[in-house]
Design a protein around this motif. Structure first.
Motif, PDB file in Angstrom:
ATOM      1  N   ASP A 175     -40.990  67.988-124.521  1.00 63.71           N
ATOM      2  CA  ASP A 175     -40.884  69.096-123.570  1.00 63.71           C
ATOM      3  C   ASP A 175     -39.799  68.901-122.520  1.00 63.71           C
ATOM      4  N   VAL A 176     -39.670  67.710-121.954  1.00 69.48           N
ATOM      5  CA  VAL A 176     -38.684  67.508-120.888  1.00 69.48           C
ATOM      6  C   VAL A 176     -37.251  67.687-121.396  1.00 69.48           C
ATOM      7  N   PRO A 177     -36.863  67.078-122.506  1.00 65.95           N
ATOM      8  CA  PRO A 177     -35.514  67.348-123.027  1.00 65.95           C
ATOM      9  C   PRO A 177     -35.293  68.830-123.349  1.00 65.95           C
ATOM     10  N   ARG A 178     -36.317  69.508-123.864  1.00 67.51           N
ATOM     11  CA  ARG A 178     -36.180  70.934-124.143  1.00 67.51           C
ATOM     12  C   ARG A 178     -35.916  71.701-122.852  1.00 67.51           C
ATOM     13  N   HIS A 179     -36.606  71.307-121.790  1.00 70.35           N
ATOM     14  CA  HIS A 179     -36.367  71.943-120.491  1.00 70.35           C
ATOM     15  C   HIS A 179     -34.940  71.684-120.023  1.00 70.35           C
ATOM     16  N   ALA A 180     -34.479  70.439-120.162  1.00 73.55           N
ATOM     17  CA  ALA A 180     -33.122  70.085-119.728  1.00 73.55           C
ATOM     18  C   ALA A 180     -32.088  70.902-120.497  1.00 73.55           C
ATOM     19  N   ARG A 181     -32.314  71.053-121.779  1.00 77.70           N
ATOM     20  CA  ARG A 181     -31.391  71.827-122.622  1.00 77.70           C
ATOM     21  C   ARG A 181     -31.297  73.264-122.129  1.00 77.70           C
ATOM     22  N   SER A 182     -32.451  73.851-121.805  1.00 74.42           N
ATOM     23  CA  SER A 182     -32.468  75.224-121.299  1.00 74.42           C
ATOM     24  C   SER A 182     -31.825  75.319-119.925  1.00 74.42           C
ATOM     25  N   ALA A 183     -32.117  74.333-119.058  1.00 71.62           N
ATOM     26  CA  ALA A 183     -31.580  74.351-117.696  1.00 71.62           C
ATOM     27  C   ALA A 183     -30.061  74.321-117.693  1.00 71.62           C
ATOM     28  N   VAL A 184     -29.478  73.502-118.541  1.00 66.72           N
ATOM     29  CA  VAL A 184     -28.017  73.402-118.613  1.00 66.72           C
ATOM     30  C   VAL A 184     -27.417  74.690-119.161  1.00 66.72           C
ATOM     31  N   ALA A 185     -28.023  75.240-120.201  1.00 65.02           N
ATOM     32  CA  ALA A 185     -27.509  76.487-120.775  1.00 65.02           C
ATOM     33  C   ALA A 185     -27.554  77.621-119.755  1.00 65.02           C
ATOM     34  N   LEU A 186     -28.651  77.726-119.013  1.00 68.94           N
ATOM     35  CA  LEU A 186     -28.797  78.784-118.025  1.00 68.94           C
ATOM     36  C   LEU A 186     -27.825  78.610-116.859  1.00 68.94           C
ATOM     37  N   ALA A 187     -27.731  77.386-116.346  1.00 68.47           N
ATOM     38  CA  ALA A 187     -26.845  77.138-115.207  1.00 68.47           C
ATOM     39  C   ALA A 187     -25.395  77.405-115.580  1.00 68.47           C
ATOM     40  N   ALA A 188     -24.996  76.944-116.759  1.00 64.99           N
ATOM     41  CA  ALA A 188     -23.618  77.156-117.203  1.00 64.99           C
ATOM     42  C   ALA A 188     -23.318  78.652-117.355  1.00 64.99           C
ATOM     43  N   ALA A 189     -24.231  79.376-117.970  1.00 66.25           N
ATOM     44  CA  ALA A 189     -24.026  80.806-118.179  1.00 66.25           C
ATOM     45  C   ALA A 189     -23.970  81.562-116.856  1.00 66.25           C
ATOM     46  N   ALA A 190     -24.796  81.145-115.898  1.00 69.80           N
ATOM     47  CA  ALA A 190     -24.865  81.839-114.616  1.00 69.80           C
ATOM     48  C   ALA A 190     -23.555  81.770-113.849  1.00 69.80           C
ATOM     49  N   PHE A 191     -22.790  80.694-114.074  1.00 71.12           N
ATOM     50  CA  PHE A 191     -21.561  80.517-113.298  1.00 71.12           C
ATOM     51  C   PHE A 191     -20.303  80.486-114.168  1.00 71.12           C
ATOM     52  N   GLY A 192     -20.432  80.989-115.402  1.00 71.42           N
ATOM     53  CA  GLY A 192     -19.263  81.132-116.257  1.00 71.42           C
ATOM     54  C   GLY A 192     -18.675  79.839-116.761  1.00 71.42           C
ATOM     55  N   ARG A 193     -19.491  78.797-116.908  1.00 70.97           N
ATOM     56  CA  ARG A 193     -19.017  77.522-117.456  1.00 70.97           C
ATOM     57  C   ARG A 193     -19.371  77.456-118.947  1.00 70.97           C
ATOM     58  N   PHE A 194     -18.619  76.676-119.718  1.00 67.37           N
ATOM     59  CA  PHE A 194     -19.024  76.477-121.108  1.00 67.37           C
ATOM     60  C   PHE A 194     -20.049  75.347-121.147  1.00 67.37           C
ATOM     61  N   ALA A 195     -20.965  75.411-122.110  1.00 73.29           N
ATOM     62  CA  ALA A 195     -22.025  74.406-122.243  1.00 73.29           C
ATOM     63  C   ALA A 195     -22.008  73.806-123.639  1.00 73.29           C
ATOM     64  N   ILE A 196     -22.240  72.496-123.695  1.00 76.73           N
ATOM     65  CA  ILE A 196     -22.233  71.766-124.965  1.00 76.73           C
ATOM     66  C   ILE A 196     -23.599  71.136-125.192  1.00 76.73           C
ATOM     67  N   ASP A 197     -24.135  71.272-126.402  1.00 73.95           N
ATOM     68  CA  ASP A 197     -25.459  70.741-126.711  1.00 73.95           C
ATOM     69  C   ASP A 197     -25.418  69.233-126.916  1.00 73.95           C
ATOM     70  N   SER A 198     -26.571  68.595-126.804  1.00 74.18           N
ATOM     71  CA  SER A 198     -26.661  67.137-126.899  1.00 74.18           C
ATOM     72  C   SER A 198     -26.548  66.643-128.338  1.00 74.18           C
ATOM     73  N   VAL A 199     -26.375  65.348-128.471  1.00 74.73           N
ATOM     74  CA  VAL A 199     -26.142  64.735-129.768  1.00 74.73           C
ATOM     75  C   VAL A 199     -27.432  64.606-130.572  1.00 74.73           C
ATOM     76  N   HIS A 200     -27.338  64.832-131.875  1.00 69.10           N
ATOM     77  CA  HIS A 200     -28.451  64.628-132.800  1.00 69.10           C
ATOM     78  C   HIS A 200     -28.274  63.236-133.404  1.00 69.10           C
ATOM     79  N   LEU A 201     -29.039  62.276-132.883  1.00 68.21           N
ATOM     80  CA  LEU A 201     -28.773  60.874-133.224  1.00 68.21           C
ATOM     81  C   LEU A 201     -29.102  60.495-134.661  1.00 68.21           C
ATOM     82  N   ASP A 202     -30.071  61.148-135.266  1.00 69.11           N
ATOM     83  CA  ASP A 202     -30.461  60.789-136.631  1.00 69.11           C
ATOM     84  C   ASP A 202     -29.463  61.404-137.606  1.00 69.11           C
TER      85      ASP A 202
END
Length: 324
Positions: A175-202
Motif C-alpha cells: 500500500d505505501v509504495p502504491r500511495h507514493a506512486r500516486s502522489a508523485v503522478a498527481l504532484a507532477a501533473a498538478a504543476f506540469g512536470r513529467f513523471a517517471i515510474d519506478s523500477v521493476h526489479l524482478d
C-alpha cells in the motif's frame, strides 16, 4: 537552472550509465536518445572523485541536451563536489537523489546551475511531493520504491510469493509504495512536470512489467523502468509505441531492434533481481499526446488483458535507470 527553457528528455529512450565508465558514454548515447550519467548508486564511493574527473574530461564531447547528471543527496558529502562537476561540465539538467524538500531542489538548481529532476525515495520526500513539484527549477519527478521502504525500516516494497495464502498477489506493490506512486503522478501533473515510474526489479517477471507499464500509460506517467535486456526493452517499447506514431515519428526511432543494448553493459542481477548496471526505460514521446480507447484496447488485448477504459497521455519525457 537554465534561463532559456526547461530541460526535457531528448527522445523516448534514456539510459543510466555509471559516471566512472567514460568508455561507455559514447556507446550509451549511440544506443539511446539521452543518457543519465550516474554519480550515485552506480558508482562506489571511493570511485566518485575519478568519476567527476571523467565527466569533466568528457564534457566537450557531450551534448548538454542529451544527458543529465545524477547527484548524491544534498545532505551527503558528495553533493557539493557532484554539483560542482555538473556545473563545470555545462550540464543542463541534474537528477537529485533522495529529494526531500523545496530547499533541496533550490540547492541543486543553484549548485549545479541546471534544471532539476527530483527523485523521491524517502518518506519525507513523498510526503512533500506537492511542494517539491511546485518549486521553481523542478522540471520532472521520479520515485524509488526500494529506498523508500528501506528508509521506513521495511524489507520489501512488493508482496512475496509466500504471502499468496494471505490473499496477496506476488510482486504487486504494498500500500505505501502504491500511495507514493500516486502522489508523485498527481504532484507532477498538478504543476506540469513529467513523471517517471519506478523500477521493476524482478527482471524475469515480464508479465508484471507489462502490467505496470500499461498502468503507467493509463495514469499519464511519461515512462517506466526496465532492465537493459532486449526482450524487456522491446516489451516497453511496444507499450509506448503509439506515442511514436504520426508527428512524433519525426523525433527519431526508439532503440530499434537492429541496434539492441550491448551485452557488455547488462543489468547485474542476483537470483533474477536487478541490483545494478545499465538499465533502460522508454519514454512516451516529445509533447502532449492523447491516446484513445482503441489504442489502449489494442495494447491490452495484446497482453491478454480486459479493456476497462481509455488513456490520457501527458507530456512525454522518460528516463532510464540501473537500480532504484
Amino acid at each position: 537552472m537554465t534561463d532559456r527553457y526547461p530541460w526535457q528528455p531528448p527522445g523516448p529512450a534514456l539510459l543510466f550509465c555509471p559516471a566512472d565508465r567514460p568508455e561507455r558514454f559514447a556507446k550509451a548515447l549511440d544506443r539511446a536518445d539521452g543518457v543519465i550519467l550516474d554519480l550515485e548508486d552506480a558508482v562506489a564511493p571511493e570511485n566518485r572523485g575519478s568519476a567527476r574527473e571523467a565527466l569533466r574530461a568528457a564534457a566537450a564531447d557531450l551534448d548538454p541536451g542529451r544527458y543529465m547528471v545524477r547527484l548524491n543527496a544534498v545532505d551527503t558529502p558528495d553533493f557539493a563536489p557532484d554539483a560542482e562537476a555538473a556545473k563545470q561540465m555545462g550540464a543542463s539538467a541534474v537528477m537529485l537523489a533522495k529529494t526531500e524538500s523545496t530547499e533541496d531542489v533550490r540547492a541543486a538548481a543553484q549548485a549545479g546551475g541546471a534544471d532539476v529532476i527530483a527523485l523521491l525515495e524517502t518518506p519525507r520526500g513523498v510526503v512533500n511531493a506537492t511542494e517539491i513539484a511546485a518549486t521553481t527549477g523542478c522540471v520532472g519527478m521520479m520515485w524509488g520504491a526500494e529506498d523508500l521502504v528501506a528508509a521506513m525500516g521495511g524489507a520489501t516494497s512488493r508482496f512475496q510469493a509466500e504471502e499468496a495464502e494471505l490473499g496477496r498477489t506476488a510482486n504487486e506493490y504494498r500500500d505505501v509504495p502504491r500511495h507514493a506512486r500516486s502522489a508523485v503522478a498527481l504532484a507532477a501533473a498538478a504543476f506540469g512536470r513529467f513523471a517517471i515510474d519506478s523500477v521493476h526489479l524482478d527482471i524475469a517477471d515480464t508479465g508484471g512489467l507489462r502490467a505496470e507499464a500499461v498502468d503507467a500509460v493509463a495514469l499519464g506517467y511519461a515512462g517506466v523502468f526496465g532492465g537493459a535486456l532486449d526482450s524487456i526493452l522491446l516489451l516497453i517499447h511496444d507499450i509506448f509505441a503509439p506515442y511514436l506514431a504520426g508527428p512524433l515519428a519525426e523525433a527519431g526511432p526508439c532503440l530499434p531492434a537492429a541496434a539492441p543494448v550491448e551485452a557488455e553493459a547488462p543489468a547485474r542481477s542476483v537470483q533474477g533481481w536487478m541490483t545494478s548496471g545499465l538499465v533502460c526505460a522508454v519514454l512516451g514521446g516529445l509533447g502532449v499526446v492523447l491516446i484513445g480507447a482503441l489504442v489502449v484496447a489494442a495494447l491490452m488485448l495484446k497482453a491478454g488483458t480486459q479493456v476497462v477504459g481509455g488513456v490520457n497521455a501527458r507530456k512525454a519525457g522518460t528516463t532510464v535507470s540501473h537500480t532504484d
